[in-house]
Scaffold this motif. Structure first.
Motif, short mmCIF file in Angstrom:
data_model
loop_
_atom_site.label_atom_id
_atom_site.label_comp_id
_atom_site.label_asym_id
_atom_site.label_seq_id
_atom_site.Cartn_x
_atom_site.Cartn_y
_atom_site.Cartn_z
N ILE A 34 -5.66 2.89 0.65
CA ILE A 34 -6.19 1.69 1.28
C ILE A 34 -6.82 0.76 0.25
O ILE A 34 -6.67 -0.47 0.33
CB ILE A 34 -7.23 2.09 2.36
N GLY A 35 -7.49 1.34 -0.73
CA GLY A 35 -8.17 0.53 -1.75
C GLY A 35 -7.27 0.08 -2.88
O GLY A 35 -7.74 -0.60 -3.80
N GLY A 36 -6.00 0.45 -2.85
CA GLY A 36 -5.08 0.03 -3.90
C GLY A 36 -5.27 0.76 -5.21
O GLY A 36 -4.82 0.29 -6.26
N LEU A 37 -5.94 1.91 -5.19
CA LEU A 37 -6.12 2.71 -6.39
C LEU A 37 -4.92 3.62 -6.64
O LEU A 37 -4.78 4.19 -7.73
CB LEU A 37 -7.39 3.56 -6.29
N ASP A 38 -4.08 3.78 -5.64
CA ASP A 38 -2.87 4.59 -5.74
C ASP A 38 -1.87 4.02 -4.74
O ASP A 38 -2.24 3.26 -3.83
CB ASP A 38 -3.19 6.06 -5.42
N ARG A 39 -0.60 4.37 -4.91
CA ARG A 39 0.43 3.86 -4.00
C ARG A 39 1.06 5.02 -3.23
O ARG A 39 1.34 6.08 -3.80
CB ARG A 39 1.52 3.11 -4.78
N VAL A 60 -1.27 -4.39 0.84
CA VAL A 60 -1.72 -3.69 -0.36
C VAL A 60 -0.57 -2.96 -1.04
O VAL A 60 -0.46 -2.94 -2.27
CB VAL A 60 -2.85 -2.70 -0.01
N THR A 61 0.29 -2.36 -0.24
CA THR A 61 1.38 -1.54 -0.77
C THR A 61 2.48 -2.36 -1.43
O THR A 61 3.38 -1.80 -2.04
CB THR A 61 1.98 -0.69 0.36
N GLU A 62 2.40 -3.70 -1.36
CA GLU A 62 3.41 -4.55 -1.99
C GLU A 62 2.83 -5.41 -3.11
O GLU A 62 3.57 -6.14 -3.78
CB GLU A 62 4.07 -5.45 -0.94
N LEU A 63 1.53 -5.33 -3.33
CA LEU A 63 0.90 -6.19 -4.33
C LEU A 63 1.22 -5.72 -5.75
O LEU A 63 1.21 -4.52 -6.03
CB LEU A 63 -0.62 -6.21 -4.14
N PRO A 64 1.44 -6.66 -6.69
CA PRO A 64 1.53 -6.28 -8.10
C PRO A 64 0.16 -5.91 -8.61
O PRO A 64 -0.86 -6.11 -7.93
CB PRO A 64 2.05 -7.56 -8.76
N GLU A 65 0.07 -5.40 -9.84
CA GLU A 65 -1.20 -4.94 -10.37
C GLU A 65 -2.24 -6.05 -10.43
O GLU A 65 -3.42 -5.83 -10.16
CB GLU A 65 -1.00 -4.33 -11.76
N GLY A 124 5.34 4.16 3.80
CA GLY A 124 4.35 3.56 4.67
C GLY A 124 3.81 2.25 4.14
O GLY A 124 4.23 1.75 3.08
N ARG A 125 2.86 1.69 4.88
CA ARG A 125 2.39 0.34 4.62
C ARG A 125 0.89 0.27 4.89
O ARG A 125 0.39 0.84 5.86
CB ARG A 125 3.15 -0.62 5.54
N VAL A 126 0.16 -0.45 4.02
CA VAL A 126 -1.27 -0.69 4.20
C VAL A 126 -1.53 -2.18 4.11
O VAL A 126 -1.08 -2.84 3.16
CB VAL A 126 -2.11 0.04 3.13
N VAL A 127 -2.25 -2.72 5.10
CA VAL A 127 -2.62 -4.13 5.11
C VAL A 127 -4.14 -4.22 5.21
O VAL A 127 -4.75 -3.59 6.07
CB VAL A 127 -1.97 -4.89 6.29
#
Length: 249
Positions: free
Chosen positions: A71-76, A89-94, A80-83
């Motif tokens: 959820i926090g974008g510390l891992d992928r 979040v699951t599609e954002l670049p670094e 699935g999908r997190v918004v």
């Protein structure tokens, strides 16, 4: 997708019209250990709403930290999908993840994570320095946040001069520095005695109300469950239950 309004007379979420701040859809995470695979999360789905404090409960190894990291974008996740607040979040670049963690999400960890050579005020001010908040605005918010967590008389003390509970209060103030919409707390009372731990949970609940944030708090302490609006139970990576709202403590 079910919607809910801001809350009832106690400030707890109820059924209605507010859209979720966090949406987790079918999240799956697998770790490889040699030839073996360990499934940390199994198709986890839930929603969290503005102004809601959700406790994520489960034994060690149940997947609590792994879920918060997705959820926090510390891992992928592997699937699935997190918004969060409209950000997928699951599609954002670094670079997008860095901005999300700086501007949208505040983190509180069990280990506090304070910088030893900095005072309480300086620790709280670090996120605002990184976001280039003007000095006068930064100093005012630092004073307000330390007062909010009950540490207005400890602004110049360094972490080693503070108790564990006081250090965690500084960490919470720091997490709120950039006015996040989501607060993620991973076992924030794990290093504290039961009385201090309950005080920290009560503080988190009050801050959810006063700052208007959503909080996801991983904990294994059943005594703290009544302070949450909802309790999610993880068992071997599976979301076993989504408890109804408990009576206010």
């Amino acid at each position: 997708m079910t919607a809910r309004p801001a809350g009832d007379e106690q400030g707890r979420p109820t059924a209605g019209t507010t859209a979720p701040l966090v949406t987790v859809e079918g999240v799956r995470k697998v770790y490889k250990s040699g030839p073996k695979e360990v499934v940390a999360l199994r198709d986890v789905s839930f929603e969290a709403y503005p102004g809601e404090l959700i406790a994520i409960r489960g034994r060690s190894g149940s997947g609590k930290t792994t879920l918060l990291n997705q959820i926090g974008g510390l891992d992928r996740p592997d699937a699935g999908r997190v918004v969060v607040a409209g950000h997928v979040v699951t599609e954002l670049p670094e670079t997008g993840l860095l901005e999300l963690r700086r501007d949208v999400i505040g983190f509180v960890f069990q280990s506090f994570g304070l910088i030893p050579v900095l005072s309480a005020a300086e620790n709280v001010g670090v996120p605002m320095r990184l976001s280039r908040t003007p000095a006068a605005e930064r100093d005012e918010r630092v004073r307000m946040l330390l007062s909010l967590v009950g540490l207005d008389k400890h602004v110049n003390q360094r972490p080693y001069e503070l108790s564990g509970g006081q250090q965690q209060r500084v960490a919470i103030a720091r997490a709120l520095a950039n006015r996040p919409k989501l607060l993620i707390a991973d076992e924030p009372t794990g290093q504290l005695d039961s009385q201090t731990g309950r005080q920290i949970m009560q503080l988190l609940r009050a801050l959810v109300r006063s700052e208007g944030v959503t909080a996801l708090v991983a904990t294994h302490d059943p005594a703290l469950m009544t302070l949450a609006d909802r309790v999610l139970q993880l068992h071997d990576g599976t979301l076993a239950t989504a408890d109804p709202l408990p009576a206010p403590a």
